[in-house]
Design a protein around this motif. Sequence first.
Motif, PDB file in Angstrom:
ATOM      1  N   TYR A 130       0.825  -1.224   0.000  1.00 29.38           N
ATOM      2  CA  TYR A 130       0.000   0.000   0.000  1.00 29.38           C
ATOM      3  C   TYR A 130       0.855   1.269   0.000  1.00 29.38           C
ATOM      4  N   THR A 131       1.823   1.347   0.911  1.00 27.85           N
ATOM      5  CA  THR A 131       2.627   2.578   1.024  1.00 27.85           C
ATOM      6  C   THR A 131       3.510   2.821  -0.201  1.00 27.85           C
ATOM      7  N   THR A 132       3.907   1.764  -0.856  1.00 27.56           N
ATOM      8  CA  THR A 132       4.749   1.932  -2.055  1.00 27.56           C
ATOM      9  C   THR A 132       3.912   2.161  -3.319  1.00 27.56           C
ATOM     10  N   THR A 133       2.636   1.749  -3.253  1.00 30.39           N
ATOM     11  CA  THR A 133       1.744   1.961  -4.409  1.00 30.39           C
ATOM     12  C   THR A 133       1.085   3.334  -4.351  1.00 30.39           C
ATOM     13  N   MET A 134       0.462   3.653  -3.203  1.00 30.51           N
ATOM     14  CA  MET A 134      -0.244   4.930  -3.065  1.00 30.51           C
ATOM     15  C   MET A 134       0.715   5.983  -2.501  1.00 30.51           C
ATOM     16  N   THR A 135       1.717   6.305  -3.279  1.00 30.55           N
ATOM     17  CA  THR A 135       2.689   7.321  -2.866  1.00 30.55           C
ATOM     18  C   THR A 135       2.087   8.719  -3.027  1.00 30.55           C
ATOM     19  N   THR A 136       2.781   9.708  -2.480  1.00 28.93           N
ATOM     20  CA  THR A 136       2.337  11.101  -2.619  1.00 28.93           C
ATOM     21  C   THR A 136       2.221  11.489  -4.088  1.00 28.93           C
ATOM     22  N   SER A 137       3.192  11.033  -4.883  1.00 24.66           N
ATOM     23  CA  SER A 137       3.198  11.344  -6.314  1.00 24.66           C
ATOM     24  C   SER A 137       1.982  10.736  -7.021  1.00 24.66           C
ATOM     25  N   VAL A 138       1.684   9.476  -6.721  1.00 28.54           N
ATOM     26  CA  VAL A 138       0.534   8.795  -7.346  1.00 28.54           C
ATOM     27  C   VAL A 138      -0.767   9.498  -6.958  1.00 28.54           C
ATOM     28  N   CYS A 139      -0.929   9.795  -5.682  1.00 27.77           N
ATOM     29  CA  CYS A 139      -2.155  10.470  -5.204  1.00 27.77           C
ATOM     30  C   CYS A 139      -2.318  11.840  -5.857  1.00 27.77           C
ATOM     31  N   THR A 140      -1.215  12.579  -5.943  1.00 27.37           N
ATOM     32  CA  THR A 140      -1.257  13.915  -6.565  1.00 27.37           C
ATOM     33  C   THR A 140      -1.636  13.822  -8.033  1.00 27.37           C
ATOM     34  N   HIS A 141      -1.052  12.855  -8.744  1.00 23.95           N
ATOM     35  CA  HIS A 141      -1.371  12.685 -10.162  1.00 23.95           C
ATOM     36  C   HIS A 141      -2.834  12.279 -10.372  1.00 23.95           C
ATOM     37  N   LEU A 142      -3.349  11.416  -9.497  1.00 19.09           N
ATOM     38  CA  LEU A 142      -4.762  11.009  -9.598  1.00 19.09           C
ATOM     39  C   LEU A 142      -5.691  12.200  -9.352  1.00 19.09           C
ATOM     40  N   ALA A 143      -5.356  13.024  -8.357  1.00 18.03           N
ATOM     41  CA  ALA A 143      -6.176  14.201  -8.055  1.00 18.03           C
ATOM     42  C   ALA A 143      -6.119  15.215  -9.193  1.00 18.03           C
ATOM     43  N   ILE A 144      -4.903  15.505  -9.674  1.00 16.83           N
ATOM     44  CA  ILE A 144      -4.748  16.464 -10.778  1.00 16.83           C
ATOM     45  C   ILE A 144      -5.472  15.953 -12.023  1.00 16.83           C
ATOM     46  N   GLY A 145      -5.351  14.647 -12.280  1.00  9.21           N
ATOM     47  CA  GLY A 145      -6.051  14.053 -13.416  1.00  9.21           C
ATOM     48  C   GLY A 145      -7.559  14.225 -13.312  1.00  9.21           C
ATOM     49  N   SER A 146      -8.095  14.084 -12.100  1.00  3.25           N
ATOM     50  CA  SER A 146      -9.538  14.263 -11.872  1.00  3.25           C
ATOM     51  C   SER A 146      -9.962  15.694 -12.198  1.00  3.25           C
ATOM     52  N   TYR A 147      -9.157  16.672 -11.750  1.00  2.94           N
ATOM     53  CA  TYR A 147      -9.478  18.084 -12.016  1.00  2.94           C
ATOM     54  C   TYR A 147      -9.347  18.402 -13.510  1.00  2.94           C
ATOM     55  N   LEU A 148      -8.313  17.870 -14.146  1.00  2.00           N
ATOM     56  CA  LEU A 148      -8.140  18.110 -15.585  1.00  2.00           C
ATOM     57  C   LEU A 148      -9.309  17.552 -16.383  1.00  2.00           C
ATOM     58  N   CYS A 149      -9.738  16.326 -16.031  1.00  2.00           N
ATOM     59  CA  CYS A 149     -10.895  15.712 -16.710  1.00  2.00           C
ATOM     60  C   CYS A 149     -12.152  16.542 -16.487  1.00  2.00           C
ATOM     61  N   GLY A 150     -12.308  17.046 -15.257  1.00  5.73           N
ATOM     62  CA  GLY A 150     -13.484  17.846 -14.931  1.00  5.73           C
ATOM     63  C   GLY A 150     -13.549  19.126 -15.740  1.00  5.73           C
TER      64      GLY A 150
END
Length: 314
Positions: A130-150
């Motif tokens: 979990y900690t190696t998969t859901m890194t700060t970078s991954v979470c940030t990219h997922l959030a930014i991707g959500s806003y870009l799609c929106g």
Amino acid sequence: MGNNTEVTEFILLGLTNAPELQIPLFIMFTLIYVITLAGNLGMVVLILLDSRLHTPMYFFLSNLSLVDFGYSTAVTPKVMAGLLIRDQVISYNACAAQIFFFVALATVENFLLASMAYDRYTAVCKPLHYTTTMTTSVCTHLAIGSYLCGFLNASIHIHDTFSLSFCMSNLVHHFFCNVPVVMALSCSDRYVSELVLVVVASFNIFFALLIILISYLFIFITILKMHTADGYQKALSTCASHLTAVSIFYGTVIFMYLQPNSSHSMDTDKIISVFYSMVIPMLNPLVYSLRNKEVKNAFKKVVEKAKLSAGFTS
């Protein structure tokens, strides 16, 4: 309005014309908006203040709370003004802005819920990674991707809707500017615009829903394989709040768009629109606080600190 006159403003016909319902509805929506404001902004502040909540799940939850606050604010204040002072006129540009922010933030919520489902899948199915998969970078990219799609989705809908000509009625049979009701007022050929609306909206909803369903399919398979009651309960409690929020959000969307045309009515659409534009943003922080021990403990900690601070300053 003459056929050759371009529309410069729209008139929102609102929820009801009954004068006796205006004040009760105003009071109800004011209470809903105050709870939405306090709940969502309070959740963001709580997550920022408590270091124990600085985890991927609460990072996404803080973004979800900001989005809920945003798209409720895009709609509710104008509805309240319409009920209290009968201010039903909205300019062409203000209508476009309302559609843009509502569509953008609702789409962001759609993809944030999908990101949160992936986070829950990783937590339950791959806890050691979990900690190696859901890194700060991954979470940030997922959030930014959500806003870009929106914001990309909102831009498509704004261009799709306001590239049409509006030269007939300017009466919007709704309590806020929404793409289908505004598009219906156009005097242009709407076939391509309506097709784009259906295709883009369907893709966004079903793509995010597919991610959520696949994530929960693997989660439930993993839960069924668990041999201890503690592991079973922990896995369920990990997903309970998110699953409740997903059920409310997509249940409303599916009810709105998949009911037969014969059973569609403007009044039903307005009631459902109240639910997804005002009630859901109010419910999400309640769902995540009432069903979550970590949030409850963080809230108690903040309250205790506030009491101590008040005691020192008195």
